[in-house]
Design a protein around this motif. Sequence first.
Motif, PDB file in Angstrom:
ATOM      1  N   GLY A  13       0.820  -1.215   0.000  1.00 42.70           N
ATOM      2  CA  GLY A  13       0.000   0.000   0.000  1.00 42.70           C
ATOM      3  C   GLY A  13       0.847   1.255   0.000  1.00 42.70           C
ATOM      4  N   ARG A  14       1.889   1.276   0.826  1.00 44.74           N
ATOM      5  CA  ARG A  14       2.808   2.424   0.849  1.00 44.74           C
ATOM      6  C   ARG A  14       3.546   2.568  -0.474  1.00 44.74           C
ATOM      7  NH1 ARG A  14       4.225   0.764   6.430  1.00 44.74           N
ATOM      8  NH2 ARG A  14       3.249   2.286   7.791  1.00 44.74           N
ATOM      9  N   ALA A  15       4.041   1.451  -1.007  1.00 46.21           N
ATOM     10  CA  ALA A  15       4.807   1.489  -2.253  1.00 46.21           C
ATOM     11  C   ALA A  15       3.957   2.006  -3.420  1.00 46.21           C
ATOM     12  CB  ALA A  15       5.360   0.105  -2.582  1.00 46.21           C
ATOM     13  N   LEU A  16       2.665   1.736  -3.388  1.00 45.05           N
ATOM     14  CA  LEU A  16       1.770   2.200  -4.446  1.00 45.05           C
ATOM     15  C   LEU A  16       1.256   3.617  -4.177  1.00 45.05           C
ATOM     16  CD1 LEU A  16      -0.278  -1.086  -4.941  1.00 45.05           C
ATOM     17  CD2 LEU A  16       1.502  -0.165  -6.440  1.00 45.05           C
ATOM     18  N   GLU A  17       1.810   4.253  -3.141  1.00 45.33           N
ATOM     19  CA  GLU A  17       1.473   5.621  -2.738  1.00 45.33           C
ATOM     20  C   GLU A  17       0.079   5.738  -2.140  1.00 45.33           C
ATOM     21  OE1 GLU A  17       2.429   8.298  -5.945  1.00 45.33           O
ATOM     22  OE2 GLU A  17       4.519   7.653  -5.944  1.00 45.33           O
ATOM     23  N   GLY A  18      -0.338   4.666  -1.446  1.00 47.26           N
ATOM     24  CA  GLY A  18      -1.557   4.739  -0.664  1.00 47.26           C
ATOM     25  C   GLY A  18      -1.236   5.320   0.704  1.00 47.26           C
ATOM     26  N   LYS A  19      -2.246   5.501   1.526  1.00 50.60           N
ATOM     27  CA  LYS A  19      -2.059   6.064   2.867  1.00 50.60           C
ATOM     28  C   LYS A  19      -2.240   4.962   3.903  1.00 50.60           C
ATOM     29  CE  LYS A  19      -3.759   9.640   5.962  1.00 50.60           C
ATOM     30  NZ  LYS A  19      -4.776  10.686   6.155  1.00 50.60           N
ATOM     31  N   VAL A  20      -1.186   4.699   4.695  1.00 49.37           N
ATOM     32  CA  VAL A  20      -1.203   3.683   5.745  1.00 49.37           C
ATOM     33  C   VAL A  20      -1.020   4.386   7.085  1.00 49.37           C
ATOM     34  CG1 VAL A  20      -0.052   1.636   6.674  1.00 49.37           C
ATOM     35  CG2 VAL A  20      -0.263   1.929   4.199  1.00 49.37           C
ATOM     36  N   THR A  21      -1.920   4.124   8.032  1.00 51.84           N
ATOM     37  CA  THR A  21      -1.855   4.762   9.347  1.00 51.84           C
ATOM     38  C   THR A  21      -2.244   3.761  10.430  1.00 51.84           C
ATOM     39  OG1 THR A  21      -4.170   5.480   9.355  1.00 51.84           O
ATOM     40  CG2 THR A  21      -2.560   6.997   8.373  1.00 51.84           C
ATOM     41  N   ARG A  22      -2.070   4.153  11.682  1.00 54.39           N
ATOM     42  CA  ARG A  22      -2.624   3.388  12.793  1.00 54.39           C
ATOM     43  C   ARG A  22      -4.137   3.443  12.679  1.00 54.39           C
ATOM     44  NH1 ARG A  22       1.385   0.702  14.840  1.00 54.39           N
ATOM     45  NH2 ARG A  22       2.890   1.787  16.101  1.00 54.39           N
ATOM     46  N   SER A  23      -4.768   2.354  13.008  1.00 51.24           N
ATOM     47  CA  SER A  23      -6.226   2.320  12.978  1.00 51.24           C
ATOM     48  C   SER A  23      -6.773   3.254  14.059  1.00 51.24           C
ATOM     49  CB  SER A  23      -6.727   0.902  13.238  1.00 51.24           C
ATOM     50  OG  SER A  23      -8.124   0.909  13.426  1.00 51.24           O
ATOM     51  N   PRO A  24      -7.734   4.095  13.717  1.00 49.39           N
ATOM     52  CA  PRO A  24      -8.319   4.971  14.733  1.00 49.39           C
ATOM     53  C   PRO A  24      -9.112   4.207  15.791  1.00 49.39           C
ATOM     54  CG  PRO A  24      -9.493   5.200  12.662  1.00 49.39           C
ATOM     55  CD  PRO A  24      -8.299   4.319  12.396  1.00 49.39           C
TER      56      PRO A  24
END
Length: 110
Positions: A13-24
């Motif tokens: 996901g990061r490599a494809l330029e998506g947004k990865v975060t901690r789950s809220p």
Amino acid sequence: MTMMPESDALILGRALEGKVTRSPTGWDLGVRKITLSSSLPSPLSSLQLPSRLSIIECHRDEIRELPAKAEVTAKSDKTGIEMFRYGDHIMGIQGHPEYSKDILNTCDLI
């Protein structure tokens, strides 16, 4: 098609330029029902899968946004992007299809 389990799916996901975060909503641990999209990629579309599957989850981070060319193929009540595809050759899955309930029992997670 290459299928990537959870940690690899986050890297993908990061490599494809998506947004990865901690789950809220915090950790997702245990067995969760996911809802499959009606537009599953081949070869999954030929398997006659039910619309909902149970999958083992063990993650705190999640993909929050995908790049424009990616498509969500499954979601859950907790995670909006449980599975995704990017073209005809890449698929990521947030859960752990390689885990069994025995693994979770060993870790006292269920």
